[in-house]
Design an enzyme around this catalytic site. Structure first.
Site, PDB file in Angstrom:
ATOM      1  N   HIS A 285      37.506  41.815  43.108  1.00 50.07           N
ATOM      2  CA  HIS A 285      37.009  42.392  44.366  1.00 50.07           C
ATOM      3  C   HIS A 285      36.453  41.342  45.318  1.00 50.07           C
ATOM      4  O   HIS A 285      36.254  41.613  46.502  1.00 50.07           O
ATOM      5  CB  HIS A 285      35.969  43.478  44.087  1.00 50.07           C
TER       6      HIS A 285
ATOM      7  N   ASP B  21      39.134  43.684  37.154  1.00 44.40           N
ATOM      8  CA  ASP B  21      38.300  43.044  38.176  1.00 44.40           C
ATOM      9  C   ASP B  21      38.168  41.539  37.934  1.00 44.40           C
ATOM     10  O   ASP B  21      37.069  40.981  38.021  1.00 44.40           O
ATOM     11  CB  ASP B  21      36.917  43.695  38.230  1.00 44.40           C
TER      12      ASP B  21
ATOM     13  N   SER C  95      28.710  38.374  42.135  1.00 42.56           N
ATOM     14  CA  SER C  95      29.998  38.763  41.558  1.00 42.56           C
ATOM     15  C   SER C  95      30.888  37.555  41.309  1.00 42.56           C
ATOM     16  O   SER C  95      31.101  36.731  42.200  1.00 42.56           O
ATOM     17  CB  SER C  95      30.710  39.741  42.492  1.00 42.56           C
TER      18      SER C  95
END
Length: 573
Positions: free
Chosen positions: A150, A181, A259
């Protein structure tokens, strides 16, 4: 003496070390300090001087005539004993781990700058506004950078900056796995790799083990280290890819920008930070080593992302005794009941509805659908399935009509009838006489807002979430909207309905619909829609109107790029 001993026993009954003191009080071992050492001390000085009281000191004081209460002696010994059981080295090790994580991160963790441009699914011929996002990543062996999918989804430009440098290097997104992911980047500039050290993968940490999450979260520009403790390990819904895979929950916040950063324990990476639990504080999730290795090994062996396997089953727990009796399960049997089978899966040819799956690859399945995992933990048996490589076989033990069978089933990644995500690709569309046809996807439904489940068309939403494909390459084609013109006036209320047939032929997918319309030999073309609605147009007038409507709305092409070649060939024929 008896009263003092009874009082002492009540005060320190929780400590086995104090019981050993009581047992040994009547012995006369050699003392390291004589009672005279403490006889002249005040109560405060005695407390300070006995901060590290040994067993020999305690025995000597207990049997001496030092004017200090037996309770105080026992308490000082108990505290000293607990210090020896939990030495300061544990605290020091945690700090050492944090320092080690920082040292590793300085030469490995990078900041990622992404420029992305997502498509507009309501107007599929154009994109939304460009946006800039930031994330983290880290170097792995082979001169590659691992990060979250993402972080680079729908990217148009990606830059990477290493710690302590002001230079940003252009990066190429090599592989992306949106289900798990994870993404892998490469950088051609050799200067970037000077001084960079790759991080090795470790094992899945146990509960209560401390990890350090390293990255570049929002609120600053420099590297950040957050410590957390592993609180849970189980399959979890991945927010980005909407898949159910193994994840590690930690009591540390995973903020935007974190992230893609590594979670380090010791000198190994045990996970990749990727999401948090909305509406809660200090609950974050990291992608564990088995999922990371599955992604890396898959792209290295196949040269592309191959996905995660599925049996293609929908199963029901058999926790009810009457249900187990109905399907002839013995008291020693456990398993789950097969309720639906994906027609595109290999299991569709082997298993049947109402089969009871007893074991997967020799691992017994409990009545609630879980299997053993590590130290008295349990997780759903879907984890065993997802860890299989594509085209790998699995042995499934089944109870059918009271008889046990073993079947060998080939596992493959399965695509749903309605795609859950459409990252890094442009949406498909076909425009004819102002009628805009698109395949039904969840991103299309997401355009109805955050509460899309309640605000999107109910019938389309139910089909998107529950219907299974009947054949390969099948799509649910819908009339998404009507671009108004004299030729289609009166049809504007028929938007958001599924297209079932074109001139009596069932529509398989958008490409098939395009072929049926472009190859039409009749005077008029008829579209049969859901809810028994019909659209009929004069074919010749509709072709003329298509160009007029496109010019009015500044649309360059009546078909999307993936259908453009097919559309050209049809005109040539």
């Amino acid at each position: 003496m008896a009263t003092s001993v009874r009082t002492l026993r009540n005060l320190v009954s929780s400590s086995s070390l104090s019981f050993r003191l009581l047992r040994d009080c009547h012995l006369t071992p050699p003392a390291t300090k004589t009672p005279d050492t403490f006889r002249s001390l005040s109560h405060r000085r005695f407390t300070r001087q006995t901060s590290n009281l040994t067993r020999n000191d305690a025995r000597t004081l207990w049997t001496s005539s030092v004017p200090v209460s037996k309770t105080l002696i026992a308490n000082r010994y108990r505290r000293s004993s607990l210090r020896r059981v939990q030495p300061r080295s544990r605290k020091f090790n945690r700090r050492a781990d944090a320092i080690s994580a920082i040292e590793l991160a300085l030469d490995s963790v990078v900041k990622i700058f992404t420029v992305s441009c997502s498509p507009n699914y309501l107007l599929p011929w154009q994109n939304k506004s460009q946006r800039e996002t930031m994330g983290s990543g880290f170097v792995i062996p082979g001169k590659k950078i691992l990060t979250n999918a993402h972080v680079v989804a729908d990217h148009s430009f990606v830059l990477v900056r290493k710690h302590g440098s002001s230079t940003k290097y252009r990066a190429e997104v090599k592989f992306v796995g949106h289900e798990c992911d994870l993404a892998m980047l490469t950088i051609e500039n050799k200067e970037f790799w000077d001084g960079m050290n790759p991080l090795e993968l470790g094992d899945v940490p146990f509960l209560q083990e401390a990890v350090a999450v390293v990255g570049y979260p929002q609120g600053g520009d420099n590297i950040s280290v957050t410590k957390g403790v592993v609180s849970r390990v189980e399959p979890t819904q991945y927010a980005h890819g909407a898949s159910q895979l193994l994840a590690i929950q930690i009591d540390a916040a995973i903020n935007p920008g974190n992230s893609g950063g590594p979670a380090i324990m010791g000198n190994k990476v045990v996970g990749v930070a990727f999401q948090n639990l909305s509406g809660s504080e200090n609950i974050g999730y990291i992608i564990p080593e088995p999922v990371i290795k599955h992604f890396i090994s898959g792209v290295e062996e196949n040269g592309k992302y191959s996905g995660f396997c599925s049996l293609g089953l929908s199963c029901q727990p058999t926790e009810n005794v009457q249900l187990r009796n109905h399907f002839h399960m013995r008291p020693d049997m456990t398993g789950v009941l097969v309720s639906k089978i994906n027609p595109l899966s290999d299991a569709y040819k082997i298993l049947k509805k109402d089969d009871v799956i007893l074991a997967f690859d020799g691992v017994p399945i409990a009545n609630d659908g879980t299997v053993p995992f590590r130290n008295r933990e349990r997780i759903t048996f879907d984890h065993l399935v997802s860890m299989k490589q594509p085209n790998e076989k699995a042995v499934v033990k089944v109870l059918r009509n009271g008889e046990e069978h073993e079947f060998s089933i080939i596992l493959r990644p399965l695509q749903p009838l309605v795609p859950v995500h459409q990252f890094d690709k442009l949406p498909s569309y076909y425009i004819f006489a102002g009628l805009v046809f698109v395949p039904l996807t969840q991103p299309f439904l997401h355009e109805f807002g955050e509460d899309w489940y309640n605000t999107s068309p109910r019938r389309l939403c139910e089909r998107a979430l529950r219907e299974l494909p009947k054949k390969a390459n099948q799509q649910l084609v819908i009339l998404s909207q009507v671009l108004m013109d004299d030729i289609n006036a009166g049809y504007e209320r028929l938007a958001e309905l599924q297209v079932l047939k074109v001139n009596g032929t069932e529509v398989e997918n958008l490409k098939h619909l395009c072929q049926l319309v472009e190859n039409c030999k009749e005077e008029s073309v008829r579209f049969d829609l859901d809810d028994d609605r019909v659209v009929a147009l004069n074919y010749g007038l509709a072709k003329i109107a298509t160009s007029r409507i496109m010019n009015r709305h500044r649309i360059r092409s009546s078909v999307s790029a993936d259908l453009a070649d097919e559309h050209t060939n049809l005109h040539l024929n």
